[in-house]
Design an enzyme around this catalytic site. Structure first.
Site, short mmCIF file in Angstrom:
data_model
loop_
_atom_site.label_atom_id
_atom_site.label_comp_id
_atom_site.label_asym_id
_atom_site.label_seq_id
_atom_site.Cartn_x
_atom_site.Cartn_y
_atom_site.Cartn_z
N TYR A 1 -1.18 0.70 9.50
CA TYR A 1 -0.63 0.57 10.82
C TYR A 1 -1.69 -0.03 11.75
CZ TYR A 1 -3.30 4.88 11.69
OH TYR A 1 -4.30 5.82 11.78
N HIS B 1 2.80 -4.14 6.45
CA HIS B 1 1.87 -3.03 6.22
C HIS B 1 1.93 -2.09 7.44
CE1 HIS B 1 -0.76 -4.61 2.84
NE2 HIS B 1 -0.05 -5.68 3.12
N ARG C 1 -6.26 -6.90 -2.48
CA ARG C 1 -7.57 -7.51 -2.74
C ARG C 1 -7.57 -8.17 -4.12
NH1 ARG C 1 -7.40 -5.98 1.61
NH2 ARG C 1 -8.86 -4.73 2.85
N TYR D 1 -11.01 -7.74 10.19
CA TYR D 1 -12.27 -7.74 9.46
C TYR D 1 -12.10 -8.74 8.35
CZ TYR D 1 -9.14 -4.42 7.16
OH TYR D 1 -8.03 -3.82 6.62
N GLU E 1 1.85 3.66 3.02
CA GLU E 1 2.41 3.06 4.24
C GLU E 1 3.94 3.07 4.17
OE1 GLU E 1 0.36 -0.75 4.35
OE2 GLU E 1 -1.59 0.24 4.31
N ARG F 1 -3.28 4.73 -1.89
CA ARG F 1 -3.14 3.36 -1.38
C ARG F 1 -2.89 2.34 -2.50
NH1 ARG F 1 -5.64 -0.23 2.76
NH2 ARG F 1 -6.68 -1.97 1.76
N HIS G 1 0.84 -1.20 0.00
CA HIS G 1 0.00 0.00 0.00
C HIS G 1 0.88 1.25 0.00
CE1 HIS G 1 -3.36 -2.69 1.68
NE2 HIS G 1 -3.56 -2.47 0.39
N ALA G 2 0.60 2.11 -1.00
CA ALA G 2 1.49 3.22 -1.31
C ALA G 2 1.81 4.10 -0.10
CB ALA G 2 0.87 4.05 -2.43
N GLU H 1 1.13 -5.39 10.77
CA GLU H 1 0.72 -3.98 10.69
C GLU H 1 1.53 -3.24 11.75
OE1 GLU H 1 -1.61 -2.54 8.73
OE2 GLU H 1 -2.80 -4.23 7.96
N1 ARG Z 1 -4.76 -3.91 6.40
C1 ARG Z 1 -4.57 -5.02 5.51
C2 ARG Z 1 -5.47 -4.83 4.31
O1 ARG Z 1 -6.57 -4.34 4.46
C3 ARG Z 1 -4.86 -6.29 6.22
C4 ARG Z 1 -4.88 -7.53 5.43
C5 ARG Z 1 -5.08 -8.71 6.30
N2 ARG Z 1 -5.19 -9.95 5.57
C6 ARG Z 1 -6.29 -10.41 5.02
N3 ARG Z 1 -6.21 -11.54 4.36
N4 ARG Z 1 -7.43 -9.80 5.10
O2 ARG Z 1 -5.07 -5.11 3.22
ZN ZN Z 2 -1.69 -1.95 4.02
#
Ligand code: ARG
Ligand code: ZN
Length: 424
Positions: A314, A312, A260, A364, A186, A240, A183-184, A386
């Protein structure tokens, strides 16, 4: 609940902010859900495009969210109506970003571009400097360090891995694969990865135990385009995603969320199909050249791969799979032991508390991330760290604190590697 959903829809209109902007008058709130309903409410906001800087589903853990002037009245109504515990962290994000940028410009003049020799922890480096640095290490340590071009970003920046060995020439060792800069914004992530490289290469004698039966393969900056973009000016500081353009309903928005975009339960949960959203999963799995590079490295390394580690910021979390389901993997106890070892090492050394657990259960649900893919591809252990947040936004630890955070991170990583060596 229907009344709540009505509110969400009201808020939705103004919520998508994934473009360059000045953040004039934008605020950052810290919100701490105390009930399950309040937790769900926050999660709904994030799915609707509210930019959460850090988010946890654990009750009593604070999350931080950006609120635009247009969203403010409704957001405050929501806080009131739901009795959400909150505090105002920053009352003008735009001013904070401008201030940070001015400082950086000044510092650039005092501390010019380098790329040869040891990097200090006195500032954040550019993509070019990072590449120059690992190239230089390979030249200086030809028996222990190997640099390889593994691909190109969308805007044709070169992506290189550095492989660190103990120089004994033994092939087929187990592998720890690590990356940073997904993520940019970070920035502390690549900084922490550079520090790990420094420790393993320049401080080899102190860390030889970590390289006896393991090679470390490290990709310091995955999202090179996004990172450079976020350094290009104040309007882009909160960037990001990657930088490939996508046109949707006549509007062009840039980039997919690389975390994602992986092709395992892709876009099932916690991601967006809207190219203008900050968690856009991409039009297809692996639509981004940068995630293809990571995927191919994972498959190449998987049969030797014991740990995949992605950095990543934070929130102070050490997370393991799964992120696409709340179910735990069969071997979760091993994953938990490694994560706990890292968290305890950091807390004992510095007092900083890291929370550990499966990412769905602690943070989440979010599918298509690299940690899930690495675990699925065959790495025994897969961890997202994180790091500690600081500065007026959280993503902008002042340069005077880089050293503190990267050394803290190294303590955790070193402890996790030791535990791994003991288990596998
Ligand atoms: N902050 C990260 C994100 O949103 C956490 C990723 C955690 N891993 C996961 N498989 N959800 O990309
Ligand atoms: Zn991140």
């Amino acid at each position: 609940m229907t009344k709540l959903l009505g509110l969400f829809v009201l808020l939705l209109g103004a919520a998508l902010v994934a473009a360059d902007q000045d953040y004039e008058g934008y605020r950052i709130y810290e919100v701490t859900p105390e009930t399950a309903l309040q937790g769900q409410l926050l999660h709904q906001l994030s799915l609707q495009g509210f930019d959460f800087l850090s988010e946890s589903r654990l009750l009593g853990r604070p999350s931080r969210v950006i609120v635009s002037p247009a969203q403010l009245a409704q957001f405050e109504e929501l806080l009131e109506g739901q009795q959400l515990a909150h505090s105002l962290i920053n009352d003008n994000l735009g001013a904070s970003i401008a201030e940070e940028f001015a400082l950086r410009q000044l510092q650039r003049r005092l501390c010019p571009i380098t790329g040869k020799g040891r990097l200090s922890t006195e500032r954040y480096y550019t993509h070019e400097e990072i590449i120059n640095y690992i190239d230089d290490l390979a030249e200086r340590y030809p028996r222990r360090v190997f640099v390889r071009t593994v691909g190109w970003s969308y805007e044709k920046r070169v992506l290189k891995t550095i492989t660190i060995t103990n120089g004994d020439g033994r092939a087929g060792k187990k592998v720890i694969f690590m990356d940073g800069g997904f993520h940019a914004r970070e920035w502390i992530s690549p900084a922490a990865v550079l520090y790990v490289i420094d420790q393993l290469v320049e401080q080899f004698e102190q860390n030889a135990d970590l390289l006896e039966d393991y090679d470390w393969v490290i990709l310091p900056l995955v999202n090179a385009d996004g990172y450079e973009h976020s350094q290009s000016g104040t309007l882009a500081r909160m960037w990001r995603k990657t930088r490939q353009p996508y046109t949707y309903a006549g509007q062009t928005c840039y980039g997919a969320d690389p975390n994602r975009n992986f092709g395992f339960h892709w876009n099932e949960e916690g991601a967006s199909s809207n190219p203008c959203a900050d968690t856009f999963a991409g039009p297809t799995p692996f639509s981004e050249p940068e995630t293809i590079v990571v995927r191919d490295l994972m498959h190449t390394l998987a049969d030797r791969g014991v740990m995949y580690l992605t950095i990543h910021s934070y929130g102070n979390y050490i997370l393991y799979p799964w992120g696409w389901t709340s179910d735990l993997p069969d071997t979760w106890e091993d994953l938990d032991a490694v994560a706990r070892t890292g968290a305890e090492a950091i807390e004992n050394a510095t007092g900083t508390v890291y929370t550990y657990g499966s990412s769905t259960n602690v943070l989440y649900i979010a599918a298509g991330a690299s940690d899930d893919y690495g675990f699925y591809a065959g790495f025994n252990v897969s961890i997202t760290m994180e790091l500690t947040g600081a500065g007026s936004i959280g993503f902008n630890p002042p340069v005077t604190r880089i050293d503190e955070f990267v050394t803290e991170t190294w303590i955790g990583i070193r402890a996790m590697a030791e535990k791994l060596i003991e288990i596998y």
